[in-house]
Design a protein around this motif. Structure first.
Motif, PDB file in Angstrom:
ATOM      1  N   ARG A  56      41.438  61.942  50.343  1.00 13.29           N
ATOM      2  CA  ARG A  56      42.089  60.708  49.901  1.00 13.29           C
ATOM      3  C   ARG A  56      43.606  60.815  50.042  1.00 13.29           C
ATOM      4  NH1 ARG A  56      40.615  60.074  44.598  1.00 13.29           N
ATOM      5  NH2 ARG A  56      42.519  61.102  43.957  1.00 13.29           N
TER       6      ARG A  56
ATOM      7  N   SER B 116      33.188  58.054  53.016  1.00 12.27           N
ATOM      8  CA  SER B 116      33.239  59.240  52.173  1.00 12.27           C
ATOM      9  C   SER B 116      32.523  60.360  52.903  1.00 12.27           C
ATOM     10  CB  SER B 116      32.558  58.972  50.826  1.00 12.27           C
ATOM     11  OG  SER B 116      32.573  60.134  50.016  1.00 12.27           O
TER      12      SER B 116
ATOM     13  N   SER C 285      44.501  60.609  53.699  1.00 14.27           N
ATOM     14  CA  SER C 285      44.343  59.235  54.196  1.00 14.27           C
ATOM     15  C   SER C 285      45.475  58.337  53.713  1.00 14.27           C
ATOM     16  CB  SER C 285      43.003  58.646  53.758  1.00 14.27           C
ATOM     17  OG  SER C 285      41.952  59.270  54.430  1.00 14.27           O
ATOM     18  N   GLU C 286      45.858  58.481  52.453  1.00 17.72           N
ATOM     19  CA  GLU C 286      46.959  57.668  51.926  1.00 17.72           C
ATOM     20  C   GLU C 286      48.264  57.951  52.667  1.00 17.72           C
ATOM     21  OE1 GLU C 286      46.980  58.384  47.708  1.00 17.72           O
ATOM     22  OE2 GLU C 286      45.147  57.198  47.395  1.00 17.72           O
TER      23      GLU C 286
ATOM     24  N   SER D 214      33.251  58.626  45.303  1.00 18.10           N
ATOM     25  CA  SER D 214      34.655  59.004  45.152  1.00 18.10           C
ATOM     26  C   SER D 214      34.718  60.292  44.353  1.00 18.10           C
ATOM     27  CB  SER D 214      35.425  57.891  44.433  1.00 18.10           C
ATOM     28  OG  SER D 214      35.067  57.859  43.067  1.00 18.10           O
TER      29      SER D 214
END
Length: 178
Positions: free
Chosen positions: A155, A128, A158-159, A138
């Protein structure tokens, strides 16, 4: 990053210094501006190391242009940098993008997949931008809307990258099996 970009662009075709600087700036300039004081000493260093050669050609105006091209040693050096990149080229997004820009020059799909697997392993480690002690936070853990934005965007990025990595590694495995 500068050496990799220089070798990568010259692997594709000989260029004069101004065009090389322009291409590098377009690739990495949003991160690090490429000045004459940065590029030309790097060119001289790589020339001295036998990685590239400089040849004078008549310029459009009066001054001659110096065309740069890779030597065989320069080509091999680029391939080695692509085959076994240092950790910062795997973990730092800007260096990673520079590496990706030239990874197609590595002729072995299996070796390309190995590099992608290193990035995949890195991305799968919990991390993080913000922590509470040793615990990564998160977006659900953060009240600040701007920090929550950083985490939400990271996020999603990254996904998307994880999905691309899985798909591309599978495609490269198919190519290696042929």
């Amino acid at each position: 990053m500068l050496d990799l970009a220089t070798l990568g662009f010259l692997y594709e075709e000989p260029l004069h210094g101004y065009e090389l600087r322009t291409r590098i700036a377009r690739l990495t300039g949003h991160v690090r501006a490429i000045s004459h004081g940065t590029l030309y000493p790097a060119i001289k260093r790589m020339e001295k190391a036998g990685l590239l050669v400089r040849e004078s050609q008549p310029g459009a105006a009066a001054a001659p242009r110096h065309m740069l091209s890779l030597t065989d040693q320069g080509r091999q050096t680029l391939l080695e940098l692509l085959r076994k990149p240092d950790d910062p080229f795997i973990t730092d997004e800007n260096r990673w993008f520079t590496l990706l820009a030239f990874l197609r020059h590595l002729p072995d799909p299996g070796a390309q997949a190995d590099v992608l697997r290193r990035r995949l392993t890195f991305l799968q480690e919990p991390s993080s931008f913000f922590y509470s002690g040793d615990r990564p936070l998160s977006s659900k853990d953060v009240d600040d809307p701007f920090r929550r934005g950083v985490l939400t965007i990271a996020r999603a990025t990254s996904e998307a990258e994880l999905a691309w990595l899985h798909e591309t590694i599978a495609d490269l495995a198919d190519l290696s099996a042929r």
